[in-house]
Each structure stands twice: as C-alpha cells, then as structure tokens.
Design an enzyme around this catalytic site. Structure first.
Site, PDB file in Angstrom:
ATOM      1  N   ASP A  24       0.841  -1.188  -0.057  1.00 51.77           N
ATOM      2  CA  ASP A  24       0.120   0.059   0.264  1.00 51.77           C
ATOM      3  C   ASP A  24       0.784   1.394  -0.015  1.00 51.77           C
ATOM      4  O   ASP A  24       1.512   1.484   0.884  1.00 51.77           O
ATOM      5  CB  ASP A  24      -0.748   0.210   1.211  1.00 51.77           C
ATOM      6  CG  ASP A  24      -1.746  -1.302   1.327  1.00 51.77           C
ATOM      7  OD1 ASP A  24      -1.239  -2.379   0.993  1.00 51.77           O
ATOM      8  OD2 ASP A  24      -2.862  -1.098   2.150  1.00 51.77           O
ATOM      9  N   GLU A  55      -4.361   2.062  -2.847  1.00 52.60           N
ATOM     10  CA  GLU A  55      -5.386   2.297  -1.957  1.00 52.60           C
ATOM     11  C   GLU A  55      -5.399   3.619  -1.205  1.00 52.60           C
ATOM     12  O   GLU A  55      -6.412   4.101  -0.801  1.00 52.60           O
ATOM     13  CB  GLU A  55      -6.067   1.253  -1.199  1.00 52.60           C
ATOM     14  CG  GLU A  55      -5.658   1.053   0.086  1.00 52.60           C
ATOM     15  CD  GLU A  55      -6.325   0.400   1.095  1.00 52.60           C
ATOM     16  OE1 GLU A  55      -7.649   0.597   0.735  1.00 52.60           O
ATOM     17  OE2 GLU A  55      -6.013   0.371   2.174  1.00 52.60           O
ATOM     18  N   ASN A  56      -4.274   3.908  -0.527  1.00 53.21           N
ATOM     19  CA  ASN A  56      -4.114   4.906   0.338  1.00 53.21           C
ATOM     20  C   ASN A  56      -3.133   6.320  -0.351  1.00 53.21           C
ATOM     21  O   ASN A  56      -2.490   6.995   0.345  1.00 53.21           O
ATOM     22  CB  ASN A  56      -3.507   4.630   1.604  1.00 53.21           C
ATOM     23  CG  ASN A  56      -4.155   3.520   2.401  1.00 53.21           C
ATOM     24  OD1 ASN A  56      -3.484   2.587   2.421  1.00 53.21           O
ATOM     25  ND2 ASN A  56      -5.341   3.549   2.582  1.00 53.21           N
ATOM     26  N   ASN A  83     -10.125  -1.600   0.582  1.00 41.98           N
ATOM     27  CA  ASN A  83     -11.544  -0.890   1.252  1.00 41.98           C
ATOM     28  C   ASN A  83     -11.594   0.519   1.293  1.00 41.98           C
ATOM     29  O   ASN A  83     -12.587   1.213   1.621  1.00 41.98           O
ATOM     30  CB  ASN A  83     -11.511  -1.263   2.620  1.00 41.98           C
ATOM     31  CG  ASN A  83      -9.897  -0.863   3.632  1.00 41.98           C
ATOM     32  OD1 ASN A  83      -9.151  -0.991   3.123  1.00 41.98           O
ATOM     33  ND2 ASN A  83     -10.175  -0.116   4.715  1.00 41.98           N
ATOM     34  N   HIS A  84     -10.322   1.292   0.897  1.00 42.98           N
ATOM     35  CA  HIS A  84     -10.397   2.904   0.528  1.00 42.98           C
ATOM     36  C   HIS A  84     -10.587   3.115  -1.001  1.00 42.98           C
ATOM     37  O   HIS A  84     -10.371   4.399  -1.151  1.00 42.98           O
ATOM     38  CB  HIS A  84      -9.263   3.417   1.281  1.00 42.98           C
ATOM     39  CG  HIS A  84      -9.194   3.641   2.558  1.00 42.98           C
ATOM     40  ND1 HIS A  84     -10.220   4.175   3.231  1.00 42.98           N
ATOM     41  CD2 HIS A  84      -8.226   3.028   3.620  1.00 42.98           C
ATOM     42  CE1 HIS A  84      -9.622   3.984   4.520  1.00 42.98           C
ATOM     43  NE2 HIS A  84      -8.716   2.950   4.785  1.00 42.98           N
ATOM     44  N   HIS A 166      -6.770  -7.869   0.061  1.00 45.93           N
ATOM     45  CA  HIS A 166      -6.659  -6.815   0.914  1.00 45.93           C
ATOM     46  C   HIS A 166      -7.584  -7.457   2.160  1.00 45.93           C
ATOM     47  O   HIS A 166      -8.709  -7.162   2.139  1.00 45.93           O
ATOM     48  CB  HIS A 166      -7.289  -5.679   0.012  1.00 45.93           C
ATOM     49  CG  HIS A 166      -6.724  -4.562   0.762  1.00 45.93           C
ATOM     50  ND1 HIS A 166      -5.604  -3.703   0.646  1.00 45.93           N
ATOM     51  CD2 HIS A 166      -7.594  -3.674   1.490  1.00 45.93           C
ATOM     52  CE1 HIS A 166      -5.558  -2.803   0.896  1.00 45.93           C
ATOM     53  NE2 HIS A 166      -6.793  -2.382   2.096  1.00 45.93           N
ATOM     54  N   HIS A 191      -3.056  -4.306   3.219  1.00 47.67           N
ATOM     55  CA  HIS A 191      -4.022  -3.598   4.083  1.00 47.67           C
ATOM     56  C   HIS A 191      -3.341  -3.190   5.452  1.00 47.67           C
ATOM     57  O   HIS A 191      -3.386  -2.203   5.885  1.00 47.67           O
ATOM     58  CB  HIS A 191      -5.266  -4.386   4.170  1.00 47.67           C
ATOM     59  CG  HIS A 191      -6.221  -3.666   5.393  1.00 47.67           C
ATOM     60  ND1 HIS A 191      -6.837  -2.408   5.016  1.00 47.67           N
ATOM     61  CD2 HIS A 191      -6.497  -4.242   6.535  1.00 47.67           C
ATOM     62  CE1 HIS A 191      -7.701  -2.132   6.156  1.00 47.67           C
ATOM     63  NE2 HIS A 191      -7.452  -2.951   6.994  1.00 47.67           N
ATOM     64  N   HIS A 193      -0.507  -2.927   6.335  1.00 50.11           N
ATOM     65  CA  HIS A 193       0.772  -1.866   6.298  1.00 50.11           C
ATOM     66  C   HIS A 193       2.096  -2.480   7.073  1.00 50.11           C
ATOM     67  O   HIS A 193       3.002  -1.703   7.206  1.00 50.11           O
ATOM     68  CB  HIS A 193       0.555  -0.440   6.749  1.00 50.11           C
ATOM     69  CG  HIS A 193      -0.456   0.166   5.900  1.00 50.11           C
ATOM     70  ND1 HIS A 193      -0.744   1.363   5.700  1.00 50.11           N
ATOM     71  CD2 HIS A 193      -1.419  -0.424   4.929  1.00 50.11           C
ATOM     72  CE1 HIS A 193      -1.663   1.850   4.961  1.00 50.11           C
ATOM     73  NE2 HIS A 193      -2.176   0.922   4.522  1.00 50.11           N
TER      74      HIS A 193
HETATM   75 FE   LIG Z   1      -6.742  -0.971   3.328  1.00 52.85          FE
HETATM   76 FE   LIG Z   2      -3.946   0.063   3.181  1.00 59.49          FE
END
Ligand SMILES: [Fe+2]
Ligand SMILES: [Fe+2]
Length: 277
Positions: A24, A55-56, A83-84, A166, A191, A193
C-alpha cells in the site's frame, strides 16, 4: 536471469518471469518514493511485471486519476485498491485505465472492474483484487465464492494468475490462500501496512505472503502521524488521522515464476530505503 525484453513468450524459452508486488502506497511520502525510485528498483531487481497497491495513495486515502497516471508512469503495470477504493471521488476518472482495478467482491453494478488480464509480450497475466470481510465492516460478497466464480468463468484465458487479497486478519488471508492453493499462482496480502515474514510456496505450488507491508513513512504508525494514534489509544477518543510526512521506504515481494511449468522459483521479501540508491 533470462532477458525477457522484446521477446515473444510463445516462441522463446523463458524460464523466469519476475513479478514485483508493492505494498500500500501511503499519501505524499509514499507517492514520492514510488515516483523517484520504482523504476530504479525494477531495474535493480530485473523486474518484468509490477503490481502496486494504491489504495491510500491520495492524501485522504483512495486514489485520483492524476496519481494513478503517475504511478503507472513510474513503472506499475497494474494498480490494485482495497477498502479505501472509493474514498476519493477522483477514482471514477481513474477507472479510464483498465489496469486500475478495485476489489472484485463489491456488490454488482459498482464502478470499475475487479480483475484485468495484462498482456506482457504475449504472456497473459491475470491480476485479481479482492477484499476480506473479517473486521472490515463493509457490505461485501464472500471473497471465497466470488473468486471461485471468476475462475470458473475465465478458466484458460490467462497464463499466470496473481491475486491481491486486501484483508485485516492473518487467519482470513492464510485460509484464503490455502483454499486457492494450486489454483492461483501468486497470492499476496495487503492492507495492514506491516510486512509479514512468512513468504513461502504452499503445498499445492502457490507463492504466498500474508502481507507485503506499506510504501510510506518509516517513523509513523502505519503511515499516520504516530502521536495521533498513540493519543487515540491513550484516551479512547477518535482523532482526525493525519498522514505522516518524512523518509519513506518501499515494502514488497518479488515472485520469480517459471511461466511454462508455473513453478515458483523464488520469493524474495524486500524493504527498500532511499539510501539504497
Ligand atoms: Fe486497506
Ligand atoms: Fe492500506
């Protein structure tokens, strides 16, 4: 290592395709690290194909079309999300690129695609993104059944399969990987990290690691200013998360796979700092 550039995989003997999966990318410092160093990392490790979880990557999580474009220009072939995925409205323009994919188990009719088949000089690489459900608090279809259905549908349309799972819990990731062992060539988790040290080839031949870790600020709590997270634990109150800014590293794993036999030749976990260049 066999040189794959400008080769047609169908007419040449190629014994090794090297796939880099990047954890990520978190906010400004993570993005800048990708923009500055991804192409150098690919060169150093002789990477043929690169998947980046973005995603981030936007400041407020999610991704924008501009950021996606720059990650692709930096050397990513496919960008996955999590999820983001829909945290930033800029995602909707970013879906113009079919190589940006979001988790496949969002309900039907949600924008974007959950998989892509990338043509790497004749070698078809399937990349799938899926979200776990344990501790995730999202309305998602079952990741196991959804991916099962996908594989029934697109059976034999690809040469190598790669999946970004994820998910929050290690148990869901390991259960998923064992369920699909031998049916998916490479499964990596994203996810949390935090990179896990469990890279291995599962009994059925799937190359696996529970989590790649993140590409973001080293001196932080999973990419967020550490004081904010510590305060939140100390007081029980919720604070607005602010992303940390500072020296970053890239976490990921390199899967070396034989495209003919589908055997995993090696899995190498990597953490790269700017001082490495
Ligand atoms: Fe995530
Ligand atoms: Fe993430």
């Amino acid at each position: 290592m066999f040189e794959v550039k400008n080769l047609n995989f169908r007419s040449e003997m190629v014994f090794s395709v090297r796939i880099l999966a990047v954890g990520d990318v978190v906010s400004f410092s993570g993005r800048e690290f990708i923009y500055s160093f991804l192409s150098k990392i690919k060169e150093k490790y002789e990477i043929d194909f690169c998947v980046v979880n973005g995603e981030n990557s936007a400041n407020t999580n999610g991704i924008t079309s501009e950021i996606a474009k720059k990650i692709f220009e930096s050397g990513a072939d496919v960008v996955t999300l999590g999820n983001h995925a829909f945290s930033n409205k800029g995602i909707f323009q970013a879906f113009d690129s079919k190589n940006l994919i979001r988790p496949i188990n969002y309900p039907p009719k949600v924008e974007g695609a959950g998989y892509v088949i990338f043509n790497l000089k004749g070698l078809k690489i399937l990349v799938v993104n899926v979200l776990g459900r344990a501790l995730m608090n999202l309305q998602l279809d079952c990741p196991f059944r959804t991916v099962n259905k996908l594989f029934w549908r697109i059976n034999k349309m690809y040469d190598i399969s790669v999946l970004d799972f994820h998910a929050e819990t290690t148990s869901e990731k390991i259960a998923f990987a064992n369920y699909f062992d031998s049916r998916i060539n490479i499964i990596f988790g994203t996810h949390t990290h935090i990179q896990t040290a469990d890279e291995r080839v599962l009994p059925g031949g799937t190359g696996y690691i529970t989590d790649l870790g993140m590409t973001g600020v080293v001196d932080s709590v999973i990419g967020v200013k550490k004081e904010i997270i510590i305060n939140s634990f100390l007081t029980g109150k919720k604070y607005r998360f602010e992303k940390a800014v500072g020296d970053a590293c890239l976490c990921g794993a390199i899967f070396d796979i034989n495209p003919e036999s589908k055997n995993i030749n090696s899995i190498e976990r990597i953490v790269v700092f700017k001082e490495d260049f």
